[in-house]
Design an enzyme around this catalytic site. Structure first.
Site, PDB file in Angstrom:
ATOM      1  N   HIS A 195      28.392  15.599  26.187  1.00 47.09           N
ATOM      2  CA  HIS A 195      29.629  16.034  26.841  1.00 47.09           C
ATOM      3  C   HIS A 195      30.834  15.222  26.358  1.00 47.09           C
ATOM      4  O   HIS A 195      31.929  15.759  26.181  1.00 47.09           O
ATOM      5  CB  HIS A 195      29.498  15.888  28.361  1.00 47.09           C
ATOM      6  N   GLU A 437      23.163  35.387  12.608  1.00 44.23           N
ATOM      7  CA  GLU A 437      22.802  34.060  13.106  1.00 44.23           C
ATOM      8  C   GLU A 437      21.293  33.863  13.174  1.00 44.23           C
ATOM      9  O   GLU A 437      20.811  32.821  13.603  1.00 44.23           O
ATOM     10  CB  GLU A 437      23.433  33.808  14.486  1.00 44.23           C
ATOM     11  N   CYS A 508      32.188  32.339  11.914  1.00 46.66           N
ATOM     12  CA  CYS A 508      32.769  31.965  13.205  1.00 46.66           C
ATOM     13  C   CYS A 508      32.096  30.739  13.814  1.00 46.66           C
ATOM     14  O   CYS A 508      32.435  30.329  14.919  1.00 46.66           O
ATOM     15  CB  CYS A 508      32.721  33.127  14.186  1.00 46.66           C
TER      16      CYS A 508
END
Length: 577
Positions: A195, A437, A508
């Site tokens: 995080h 992907e 992307c």
């Protein structure tokens, strides 16, 4: 914190890059106020439970404020961590465990702390790194509620620009700090996907993580030079080292200003090849930020935010409003909207999604949507209606077979008929494409290219699936690099199939904004690069300094390498040559 020790001049501490950038300033040791649980018994269970419920409601207000803060700063994707925190603190199973514990006569602080820690320990013991990340989230919200019950605030508070040192930082701590006083984050633990790293990148604050316990021994106020890109820290730098660092920092800041000033111009290589540079967004606020940074469109609009953290699915009108707002912001610029990519780490409580042993390889994304066709068509109808008057491009995630693609396209055809039957118009411009992907899709790209208008390569998942390395596991960071030759070969195969079929292809995943990867992607003939808005100015500047013949020479050498590290070395030698 560990005890302080004496550091020599120019002592180097090496960690892992958490977020790029250079920073210099005094060390500030982030310390929490100690929490002392009451040693007395509780009042009757009803009173203790009422105290907990009040504390939870206060915690929800605080968490939502942090969520709103990130959203207002254009970080809607990163703000979702606090959506998860709201869900955790309201977890009925957790509260029911506490209710049972209160029957023993203990105070609610002790019962809450014991229950949260037991639950977090169970999650932490699971082999999936995702659950370990959730354990950290649970401890974060658990501590928040406990502090409210005990009426104790975090002790540490920044009063001047500083380099923040900590064992690790929770999302709450990271976002709550006064941004103007945080020069950099340096943590003993954590990893590039923690995080701290994710939020530091979003906030554009340099970060070095996984440094080890030695960083906790740095005395407060010690002068530190932080190189977030290299993952290194220099303690007690001498005058010469400081001067060299400041020169680098000044040059970096000056370059960033120059890049932003030209970000709204198209990006052409030295020999005239144009590349469309667009943005990954999670909503309208992100789209506005993207335009400010020179985005020429949107290459990935993640629609998950419309569906998550709800007790019931969004209506078609709610979806229409969300998609229409983003399309309106972008006017006539191209907007690629990814259909719902739920599952994995993104659960929808209102759909039947039983627990899976390996959710990232389970019933998620297009698989989930195809299993719920009426639910999926609602999104497709909302997209078609919102796309009227705009350049709409619908993209399906996690396509693994042409059977899935054809089923999804059939649902679009049905949705079109339903939109027309309702009296609404259809978009004049509409393209349908897929994310590449999954390795099977790249291997069969020539077949897929006959049935779509474009490919957008999601390099984050393509990399982890190709190398069988969970991208949320910091111990596997050395494998999770899209510059690996195996991944480059799959991208090359996809690119060749796209152009042979006369369709465009883009990237992307995070690779699109990676300075080392851009020359390689140019050589492969990329038409579009989609990235975080903040990376756009630098990416455009880099493209303008390259030529295709040069890039192809680098690619040829890169494809001969046997690791991502050696590929990056080849690119860096070219860049500095």
């Amino acid at each position: 914190m560990s005890s302080e020790k004496t550091f020599s001049k120019n002592q180097l501490l090496q960690g892992v890059s958490g977020a790029p950038g250079l920073a210099c300033g005094p060390a500030f040791l982030w310390q929490k106020a100690e929490l002392h649980l009451p040693d007395c018994g509780g009042q009757n269970p009803e009173v203790e439970l009422a105290r907990l419920e009040a504390a939870i409601q206060t915690a929800i207000v605080q968490i939502k404020q942090l969520n709103e803060k990130l959203n207002n700063e254009g970080h809607s994707e990163e703000a979702k961590v606090f959506d998860a925190h709201v869900q955790l603190v309201q977890d009925k199973g957790l509260v029911n465990r506490v209710k049972k514990g209160l029957t023993s006569g203990m105070n609610v602080e002790t019962v809450w702390n014991t229950t949260v820690e037991a639950y977090a320990a169970q999650l932490e013991a699971m082999p999936d790194p995702l659950f370990r990340l959730r354990a950290a989230d649970l401890r974060d919200v658990g501590e928040r509620v406990l502090r409210i019950l005990l009426k104790v605030e975090t002790r540490s508070e920044l009063h001047e620009p500083s380099v923040v040192i900590a064992r690790d930082l929770t999302p709450s701590e990271t976002v709550s700090m006064k941004k103007e006083y945080v020069l950099a984050f340096c943590t003993a633990e954590g990893g590039p996907t923690s995080h701290t790293s994710i939020l530091a990148k979003a906030l554009r604050i340099p970060a070095v993580v996984s440094i080890g316990q030695e960083i906790l021994q740095v005395p407060g106020g010690t002068q530190l030079l932080v190189d977030g890109s290299a993952g290194s820290i220099t303690a007690r730098p001498d005058k010469q080292t400081c001067e060299a660092f400041f020169a680098r920092q000044q040059a970096s800041n000056s370059t960033a200003q120059e890049e932003l000033a030209t970000a709204h111009q198209r990006a052409y290589t030295l020999d005239g090849k144009s590349v469309e540079v667009v943005a990954n967004v999670g909503g309208a606020e992100d789209a506005r930020t993207a335009l400010e940074h020179g985005a020429e469109g949107i290459g990935l609009f993640r629609t998950e935010f419309v569906f998550l953290q709800r007790q019931s699915p969004p209506t078609e009108e709610e979806q229409y409003a969300a998609y229409h707002e983003v399309l309106q912001v972008m006017e006539q610029r191209p907007v690629v909207i990814r259909t719902l990519d739920a599952g994995g780490d993104k659960e929808l409580t209102y759909l039947h999604m039983p627990a899976e042993a390996n959710p990232f390889l389970g019933n998620r994304a297009i698989r989930l949507c195809l299993s719920e066709p009426e639910f999926f068509k609602q999104q497709l109808r909302a997209l078609l209606r919102a796309g009227v008057g705009h350049d709409l491009r619908i993209m399906f995630p996690m396509i693994a077979s042409r059977t899935e693609l054809r089923a999804a396209k059939q649902l679009i055809a049905e949705a079109k008929e339903e939109v027309l039957a309702s009296g609404s118009a259809l978009p004049e411009k509409l393209q349908v494409g897929i994310m590449v992907e999954i390795p099977s899709t790249a291997v069969l790209a020539a077949q897929f290219a006959k049935e779509v208008d474009f490919f957008s390569i999601g390099t984050n998942d393509l990399t982890q699936y190709t190398l069988a390395a969970d991208r949320t596991n910091p111990k596997l960071a050395y494998l999770n690099d899209p510059c690996h030759p195996a991944v480059l070969n799959l991208i090359q195969q996809t690119a060749e199939a796209a152009h042979k079929a006369g369709i465009w292809w883009g990237v992307c995943g995070e690779m699109a904004g990676d300075a080392d990867a851009i020359p390689l992607l140019l050589a492969l003939g990329v038409d579009e690069l989609s990235m975080s808005p903040g990376l756009i100015p630098h990416a455009k500047s880099l493209i303008r300094k390259l030529s295709l013949p040069q890039a192809k020479e680098v690619l040829e050498l890169a494809l001969e390498q046997d690791s991502a590290a050696s590929v990056r070395k080849v690119v860096k030698n070219f860049s500095h040559g």
